[in-house]
Structure formats: structure tokens, C-alpha cells
Design a protein around this motif. Structure first.
Motif, PDB file in Angstrom:
ATOM      1  N   ALA A 193      -4.765  -1.140  -3.025  1.00  0.00           N
ATOM      2  CA  ALA A 193      -3.814   0.081  -3.454  1.00  0.00           C
ATOM      3  C   ALA A 193      -3.263  -0.355  -4.948  1.00  0.00           C
ATOM      4  O   ALA A 193      -3.322   0.740  -5.773  1.00  0.00           O
ATOM      5  CB  ALA A 193      -2.638   0.328  -2.575  1.00  0.00           C
ATOM      6  N   LYS A 216      -5.976   0.355  -7.287  1.00  0.00           N
ATOM      7  CA  LYS A 216      -6.121   1.901  -7.380  1.00  0.00           C
ATOM      8  C   LYS A 216      -5.066   2.522  -8.355  1.00  0.00           C
ATOM      9  O   LYS A 216      -5.477   3.423  -8.898  1.00  0.00           O
ATOM     10  CB  LYS A 216      -6.280   2.595  -6.152  1.00  0.00           C
ATOM     11  N   ALA A 217      -4.112   2.052  -8.015  1.00  0.00           N
ATOM     12  CA  ALA A 217      -2.840   2.573  -8.926  1.00  0.00           C
ATOM     13  C   ALA A 217      -2.927   2.370 -10.363  1.00  0.00           C
ATOM     14  O   ALA A 217      -1.999   2.940 -10.939  1.00  0.00           O
ATOM     15  CB  ALA A 217      -1.402   2.160  -8.193  1.00  0.00           C
ATOM     16  N   LYS A 259       3.828   2.067  -9.926  1.00  0.00           N
ATOM     17  CA  LYS A 259       2.986   2.184 -11.240  1.00  0.00           C
ATOM     18  C   LYS A 259       3.829   3.565 -11.787  1.00  0.00           C
ATOM     19  O   LYS A 259       3.871   3.123 -13.077  1.00  0.00           O
ATOM     20  CB  LYS A 259       1.713   2.564 -11.086  1.00  0.00           C
ATOM     21  N   LYS A 260       3.954   4.473 -11.190  1.00  0.00           N
ATOM     22  CA  LYS A 260       4.559   5.709 -11.962  1.00  0.00           C
ATOM     23  C   LYS A 260       5.782   5.583 -12.600  1.00  0.00           C
ATOM     24  O   LYS A 260       6.286   6.006 -13.362  1.00  0.00           O
ATOM     25  CB  LYS A 260       4.301   6.803 -10.881  1.00  0.00           C
ATOM     26  N   SER A 315       1.003  -1.214   0.015  1.00  0.00           N
ATOM     27  CA  SER A 315       0.076   0.095  -0.036  1.00  0.00           C
ATOM     28  C   SER A 315       0.853   1.505  -0.070  1.00  0.00           C
ATOM     29  O   SER A 315       0.560   2.314  -0.453  1.00  0.00           O
ATOM     30  CB  SER A 315      -1.059  -0.123   1.210  1.00  0.00           C
ATOM     31  N   LYS A 316       2.003   0.965   0.481  1.00  0.00           N
ATOM     32  CA  LYS A 316       3.041   2.292   0.507  1.00  0.00           C
ATOM     33  C   LYS A 316       3.429   2.613  -0.771  1.00  0.00           C
ATOM     34  O   LYS A 316       3.954   3.712  -1.071  1.00  0.00           O
ATOM     35  CB  LYS A 316       4.222   1.849   1.662  1.00  0.00           C
ATOM     36  N   TYR A 317       3.706   1.440  -1.550  1.00  0.00           N
ATOM     37  CA  TYR A 317       4.462   1.568  -2.892  1.00  0.00           C
ATOM     38  C   TYR A 317       3.773   1.655  -3.995  1.00  0.00           C
ATOM     39  O   TYR A 317       4.603   1.937  -4.983  1.00  0.00           O
ATOM     40  CB  TYR A 317       5.714   0.558  -2.950  1.00  0.00           C
ATOM     41  N   ALA A 318       2.309   1.086  -4.053  1.00  0.00           N
ATOM     42  CA  ALA A 318       2.029   0.763  -5.411  1.00  0.00           C
ATOM     43  C   ALA A 318       1.778   1.837  -6.320  1.00  0.00           C
ATOM     44  O   ALA A 318       2.304   1.651  -7.462  1.00  0.00           O
ATOM     45  CB  ALA A 318       0.325   0.319  -4.956  1.00  0.00           C
ATOM     46  N   ASP A 319       1.494   3.223  -5.813  1.00  0.00           N
ATOM     47  CA  ASP A 319       1.543   4.281  -6.986  1.00  0.00           C
ATOM     48  C   ASP A 319       3.023   4.760  -7.371  1.00  0.00           C
ATOM     49  O   ASP A 319       2.764   4.881  -8.747  1.00  0.00           O
ATOM     50  CB  ASP A 319       0.961   5.335  -5.912  1.00  0.00           C
ATOM     51  N   GLU A 320       3.823   4.505  -6.566  1.00  0.00           N
ATOM     52  CA  GLU A 320       5.115   4.991  -7.066  1.00  0.00           C
ATOM     53  C   GLU A 320       5.651   3.929  -7.972  1.00  0.00           C
ATOM     54  O   GLU A 320       6.145   4.463  -9.002  1.00  0.00           O
ATOM     55  CB  GLU A 320       5.907   5.075  -5.703  1.00  0.00           C
TER      56      GLU A 320
END
Ligand code: SAM
Ligand code: SF4
Length: 266
Positions: A145, A148-149, A108-109, A101-106
Motif C-alpha cells: 500500500a 502504491k500510494a 501520502k496525501k 494499508s489503512k493509512y498509506a494513501d491518506e
């Protein structure tokens, strides 16, 4: 790269660390493991060099694994570096999900495309028993997460212990359906005794069609999970190590006594 048995090797699996924040009963002893020496662990530049060389030789698919890849410091940066290599069509990662949950967005980006999350049960106590202390809530948060990402697909890997444990299987199947996850069952394996099996719903364990080579955290290219053969990229250079591994890829896997799931990556 065609091997001696006409298999086209296009898939590199990279174990980025032998460290892990869990101690799954089928993977690591309760007391932990003797960790590799820090100086033996490949730097990001070295890993990227191996990737670039592999891509120049025909690899187009890369998966990061471990140990637990998300405990390697700077993992997002490594993903970015690998994603920037021209010629990689598929970049994925296998994780226990605890830190996801801490890293998913980063992630993906940074260019990660999809993700596999290991989850063997939905029962919090059983999860804690299997992983020796893991908190299932964090994994579920990680799954949410990841979706969502925009990581897609999100796949679940479940190790099956007892073929008859239908209730666990069914609850995982229902959960996967509800959450729009792809679910794969993996029968528990033993590298030392050579017990391995085809992954249900996946592509692992099918020697005839195996397209994989592996890179260990300390720089060995392994042609097969169930083999002691490995070629060191520091000693031989990445190209020679990869070519030798492909040249010597066994027809079928037998046993491996000099490595483990946590340092080859499963
Ligand atoms: N730590 C990450 C994780 O658990 O997803 C990545 C590394 S882990 C070694 C990769 C996969 O290997 C996991 O899905 C895990 O369940 C599986 N695995 C570990 N030991 C195994 C065994 N003895 N038999 C079958 N699968 C195993
Ligand atoms: Fe860690 Fe993955 Fe092995 Fe479990 S299976 S101990 S999470 S490396």
C-alpha cells in the motif's frame, strides 16, 4: 544549530505516543508498559509549535515515530499540520506496518514523503514470536500500500539478533531487492547498558556525525538516545528546551535509564 562539537543539528525525531499494538521482545515487556498520563502527552498544537520552533532554529528534517505512530488518533491530521510548516524538506515516519494499508494513501496525501517499516523476518511464525502476536500479512499489505500510494523510498528496518543468522538476512535481502525496498540492519541495542551500534546501511549510531534531537510524547527534548538528559517544552518553552538540548548534546552516547525505545522512538 551547531553544538559544542561542531555538529549541525538539523533532524528532529518525534515520538508521538508511547502506545503500541505490538509487543516486540526487544522493545516492550509481554505484559505491556505503564503508560504515560494522558494529560502529559503533547497535543498536536504543542507538537507543531515545537516543530515550527525547531525549523526556525535550523531543523529541516522530521521523522514521526513512537510507540506505534499509527495508533495515535488523528495521525493523518498531525502529518498534514507538520507538512504545512515551511522549511521542512524531509518528512518521514517509522511504523511497524500493521495499520499501514489503512493509512498509506491518506498519509501520502497529507504530505508524508517517505516511510520506514520495521520487519525483522519473513517467517510468519517467527514474526509472530518476535512481535508477540503480530500478523506478517498485514505488514506485507502495508508495504504494498505504501508503494502504491507513492511513498518513496520505502525502507525496511530489520533488527538483527544473531550476527550469524545469515538465512534470515539473505531472505530479507532478496525480498527487498524484489520489492525495490531499501533495507537496513540494526543490531539489537540496550539503552540501560549502553550497547549501541552503527546502523548498517543507515545513519544512526554514528555519534561523530549525529545531527539529531528527539521529542518524547510527554514533551522532553532529548539530545541523545543514550543519555538521561531531557528538557521539558512545557516548562521551558520550545525554544529554550531545544537550545538547551543542543548545548548539552553529549559527545558520545553512554546510557539511558529513564527512557525506552517505545517512548523515545529508537
Ligand atoms: N513502532 C514503530 C516501529 O516498530 O517501527 C516505531 C517505533 S520503534 C521503537 C522504532 C525502531 O526501533 C524499530 O525499527 C524497532 O525495531 C527499533 N527498536 C526497538 N527496540 C530496539 C532495540 N532494543 N534495539 C534496536 N532497535 C530497537
Ligand atoms: Fe511497538 Fe515498535 Fe516497540 Fe515493536 S519496536 S513494540 S512495534 S514500538
Amino acid at each position: 544549530m551547531l553544538d559544542r562539537f561542531n555538529r549541525n543539528i538539523t533532524y528532529l525525531r518525534i515520538s508521538v505516543t508511547d502506545r503500541c499494538n505490538l509487543r516486540c521482545v526487544y522493545c516492550m515487556p509481554a505484559e505491556g508498559i505503564e503508560l504515560m498520563d494522558h494529560q502529559d502527552i503533547l497535543s498536536f498544537d504543542e507538537i507543531v509549535e515545537v516543530c515550527k520552533t525547531a525549523v526556525s532554529l535550523g531543523v529541516n528534517k522530521v521523522r514521526l515515530t513512537g510507540g506505534e505512530p499509527l495508533v495515535r488518533k488523528g495521525i493523518v491530521e498531525l502529518v498534514r499540520m507538520i507538512a504545512n510548516i515551511d522549511g521542512i524538506r524531509d518528512l518521514s515516519l517509522t511504523t511497524n506496518g500493521i495499520l499501514l494499508s489503512k493509512y498509506a494513501d491518506e498519509l501520502k496525501k497529507a504530505g508524508l514523503m517517505r516511510i520506514n517499516i520495521s520487519l525483522d523476518t519473513l517467517d510468519p511464525d517467527e514474526y509472530s514470536r518476535i512481535t508477540r502476536g503480530g500478523d506478517i500479512k498485514k505488514v506485507i499489505q502495508g508495504i504494498v500500500a505504501a508503494q502504491k500510494a507513492g511513498l518513496y523510498p520505502v525502507k525496511l528496518n530489520a533488527v538483527v539478533f544473531d550476527k550469524n543468522d545469515e538465512a534470515t538476512r539473505e531472505s530479507l535481502q532478496m525480498f527487498a531487492k524484489d520489492m525495490n525496498l531499501e533495507l537496513r540492519f540494526i543490531t539489537q541495542m540496550s539503552l540501560e547498558t549502553g550497547e549501541f551500534s552503527v546502523v548498517e546501511g543507515g545513519t544512526g549510531g554514528d555519534c561523530k556525525h549525529c545531527n539529531r534531537i528527539r521529542l518524547t510524547p510527554d514533551g522532553y527534548i532529548k539530545p541523545c538516545l543514550f543519555s538521561n538528559i531531557g528538557y521539558n517544552v512545557r516548562k521551558l518553552g520550545a525554544k529554550e528546551a531545544i537550545l538547551k538540548a543542543v548545548e548539552n548534546k553529549p559527545k558520545v552516547g553512554v546510557t539511558c535509564s529513564n527512557g525506552n525505545f517505545y517512548n523515545i522512538g529508537g
